[in-house]
Design an enzyme around this catalytic site. Structure first.
Site, PDB file in Angstrom:
ATOM      1  N   TYR A   1      14.304  32.263   7.678  1.00  0.00           N
ATOM      2  CA  TYR A   1      13.066  32.974   8.014  1.00  0.00           C
ATOM      3  C   TYR A   1      12.963  33.250   9.511  1.00  0.00           C
ATOM      4  O   TYR A   1      13.384  32.443  10.331  1.00  0.00           O
ATOM      5  CB  TYR A   1      11.856  32.148   7.575  1.00  0.00           C
ATOM      6  CG  TYR A   1      11.715  32.096   6.075  1.00  0.00           C
ATOM      7  CD1 TYR A   1      11.551  33.253   5.316  1.00  0.00           C
ATOM      8  CD2 TYR A   1      11.757  30.867   5.410  1.00  0.00           C
ATOM      9  CE1 TYR A   1      11.429  33.183   3.932  1.00  0.00           C
ATOM     10  CE2 TYR A   1      11.623  30.799   4.031  1.00  0.00           C
ATOM     11  CZ  TYR A   1      11.467  31.957   3.301  1.00  0.00           C
ATOM     12  OH  TYR A   1      11.347  31.901   1.945  1.00  0.00           O
TER      13      TYR A   1
ATOM     14  N   LYS B   1       0.846  -1.202   0.000  1.00  0.00           N
ATOM     15  CA  LYS B   1       0.000   0.000   0.000  1.00  0.00           C
ATOM     16  C   LYS B   1       0.880   1.251   0.000  1.00  0.00           C
ATOM     17  O   LYS B   1       2.105   1.133   0.166  1.00  0.00           O
ATOM     18  CB  LYS B   1      -0.925  -0.008   1.228  1.00  0.00           C
ATOM     19  CG  LYS B   1      -0.199   0.122   2.557  1.00  0.00           C
ATOM     20  CD  LYS B   1      -1.119  -0.162   3.736  1.00  0.00           C
ATOM     21  CE  LYS B   1      -0.367  -0.019   5.037  1.00  0.00           C
ATOM     22  NZ  LYS B   1      -1.119  -0.554   6.188  1.00  0.00           N
TER      23      LYS B   1
ATOM     24  N   MET C   1      11.273  26.127   1.696  1.00  0.00           N
ATOM     25  CA  MET C   1      10.504  25.208   0.851  1.00  0.00           C
ATOM     26  C   MET C   1      11.396  24.261   0.054  1.00  0.00           C
ATOM     27  O   MET C   1      11.156  23.061   0.013  1.00  0.00           O
ATOM     28  CB  MET C   1       9.596  26.004  -0.098  1.00  0.00           C
ATOM     29  CG  MET C   1       8.664  25.133  -0.903  1.00  0.00           C
ATOM     30  SD  MET C   1       7.625  26.096  -2.006  1.00  0.00           S
ATOM     31  CE  MET C   1       6.402  26.729  -0.883  1.00  0.00           C
TER      32      MET C   1
ATOM     33  N   ARG D   1     -11.310   0.090  13.661  1.00  0.00           N
ATOM     34  CA  ARG D   1     -11.089   0.630  12.326  1.00  0.00           C
ATOM     35  C   ARG D   1     -11.440  -0.497  11.367  1.00  0.00           C
ATOM     36  O   ARG D   1     -10.715  -1.454  11.279  1.00  0.00           O
ATOM     37  CB  ARG D   1      -9.603   1.011  12.188  1.00  0.00           C
ATOM     38  CG  ARG D   1      -9.200   1.556  10.848  1.00  0.00           C
ATOM     39  CD  ARG D   1      -7.675   1.629  10.697  1.00  0.00           C
ATOM     40  NE  ARG D   1      -7.145   0.445  10.035  1.00  0.00           N
ATOM     41  CZ  ARG D   1      -5.858   0.247   9.769  1.00  0.00           C
ATOM     42  NH1 ARG D   1      -4.966   1.106  10.160  1.00  0.00           N
ATOM     43  NH2 ARG D   1      -5.456  -0.844   9.151  1.00  0.00           N
TER      44      ARG D   1
HETATM   45  C1  LIG Z   1      -0.413  -1.648   6.813  1.00  0.00           C
HETATM   46  C2  LIG Z   1      -1.045  -2.899   7.225  1.00  0.00           C
HETATM   47  C3  LIG Z   1      -0.272  -4.039   7.424  1.00  0.00           C
HETATM   48  C4  LIG Z   1       1.237  -4.029   7.339  1.00  0.00           C
HETATM   49  O1  LIG Z   1       1.786  -3.355   8.430  1.00  0.00           O
HETATM   50  P1  LIG Z   1       3.373  -3.237   8.652  1.00  0.00           P
HETATM   51  O2  LIG Z   1       3.507  -2.724  10.019  1.00  0.00           O
HETATM   52  O3  LIG Z   1       3.885  -2.283   7.635  1.00  0.00           O
HETATM   53  O4  LIG Z   1       3.929  -4.599   8.458  1.00  0.00           O
HETATM   54  C5  LIG Z   1      -0.939  -5.209   7.733  1.00  0.00           C
HETATM   55  N1  LIG Z   1      -2.282  -5.254   7.855  1.00  0.00           N
HETATM   56  C6  LIG Z   1      -3.044  -4.157   7.678  1.00  0.00           C
HETATM   57  C7  LIG Z   1      -4.520  -4.251   7.831  1.00  0.00           C
HETATM   58  C8  LIG Z   1      -2.455  -2.946   7.370  1.00  0.00           C
HETATM   59  O5  LIG Z   1      -3.215  -1.859   7.210  1.00  0.00           O
END
Ligand SMILES: *Cc1c(COP(=O)(O)O)cnc(C)c1O
Length: 377
Positions: free
Chosen positions: A264, A39, A312, A138
């Protein structure tokens, strides 16, 4: 025309990902599966480059969140199980059918959508019943309440035949928390099995991430879902190594007298004359403003402090005493230069966040360059 010269860039090392993956797979207990989590564009690494590494290791589950990631994984030739690691909108669900995404289901409303799609004749690649089990709140169905149990029965009624997996995500990975979460999850899974026609041997029961695996606290799972370990941001003592380095160039070196203010808001005043170097990245490239007063960077193989507020696209490094520094020199924000290294501990302290956040940020904000090799500090 040639490519424009890069101001800042992420060096990405697929061979290190392959190495980390191998270490991770060796930690997985026998008969247990592995889902590579790609992801957030593979935690900033570029999903296109990471899919081949995962496929070469024979991994047959990949986790994503967005439809764009699902498409990229399929386009890279992955034919295995593609899991979405969050709930999806109705529009996302329909759009993802073509890429055979296995969705999470944790509400009767979502189950109704899947039931309708099945009625319309769309094949279902498998659903994963997401349980809250122990406290993320969640995307997971809470089974400790009568309301939650009713919802679960309704889901099973609507799409029980499509359930390929039952999953949860642990909110904490201390051994004590894991023992508790594991028990709770197993109890919830048993409840589901008892109240459905599902056979335990036919469903993939999965929980546990990189930190769970790295904790060495055993949990009952048919599959670990791991992202962080691929990118080397856990358990250094087990051999995992970071897979991104962030770099930029010195653009200018100048000398400033005692009393000069820097950057700044004149946040810093020189107490003695100094040589200062401009470096070609700033908060727009992931060098967070939060690092004010704590920043360090590698120049000519030495750690030097960053002075003043972060601009920036520019930061100011104190290179007093480094007489050879000149425009065009490389500067390292994260990674190795000569014998020195800016490592995870240093970077997380400096930027006040976790490495996953930094990798995603850096990978999204600077061009990526892919390089061979496994050595890293
Ligand atoms: C992101 C995620 C993982 C992986 O987590 P890591 O800590 O990066 O290994 C596994 N399961 C779910 C549901 C996630 O959202």
């Amino acid at each position: 025309m040639t490519e424009p010269v890069k101001a800042s860039w992420c060096e990405i090392y697929p061979d290190r990902i392959a190495n980390n993956l191998k270490i991770g797979l060796d930690l997985i207990p026998p008969e247990t599966g592995f889902c590579a989590v790609l992801k957030a564009d593979a935690y900033g690494h570029g999903i296109n480059a990471v899919v081949p590494v995962v496929m070469a290791a024979g991994v047959n589950h990949i986790g994503i969140t967005s439809n764009a990631e699902a498409r990229a994984v399929r386009d890279a030739g992955f034919a295995g199980n593609l899991l979405r690691l969050r709930s999806a909108t109705p529009v996302e669900i329909r759009d993802a059918l073509q890429d055979r995404v296995q969705e999470q289901v944790s509400s009767p409303e979502a189950a109704q959508i899947f039931a309708k799609l099945a009625q319309e004749g769309h094949p279902n690649p498998g659903l994963h019943l997401a349980l809250n089990a122990d406290g993320m709140s969640r995307d997971g169905l809470e089974l400790s309440t009568a309301e939650g149990q009713q919802a679960c029965l309704r889901i099973l009624d609507l799409v029980g035949g499509h359930i390929a997996g039952i999953c949860t995500h642990f909110p904490s990975n201390t051994p004590e928390d894991l023992r508790h979460s594991d028990q709770r999850f197993q109890a919830d899974v048993s409840w589901v099995i008892e109240h459905s026609r599902l056979k335990r041997t036919d469903v993939l029961v999965h929980a546990g991430s990189s930190l769970t695996l790295g904790s060495r606290q055993p949990v009952t799972t048919d599959m670990y879902r791991c992202g962080a370990l691929l990118y080397g941001i856990i358990n250094r003592e087990l051999g995992f190594r970071p897979t991104i380095e962030l770099k930029a160039h010195i653009t200018n070196v100048g000398s400033y007298p005692k009393g000069s203010t820097i950057g700044y808001d004149r946040a810093v005043t020189l107490d003695q004359p100094r040589r200062l170097a401009n470096v070609s990245l700033g908060y727009a490239n992931g060098f967070g403003r939060d690092s004010f007063g704590r920043g360090e960077i590698l120049i000519r193989g030495q750690k030097v402090p960053i002075l003043g507020k972060i601009s920036m696209n520019t930061i100011i490094a104190d290179v007093t005493g480094l007489t050879e520094v000149q425009s065009g020199d490389e500067a390292v924000v994260f990674g190795q230069q000569g014998q020195e290294c800016i490592d995870i501990v240093r970077s997380e302290h400096q930027f006040r966040t976790i490495m996953a956040d930094l990798f995603v940020d850096w990978g999204g904000r600077s061009p990526r360059v892919y390089l061979p090799g496994t050595a890293s500090c």
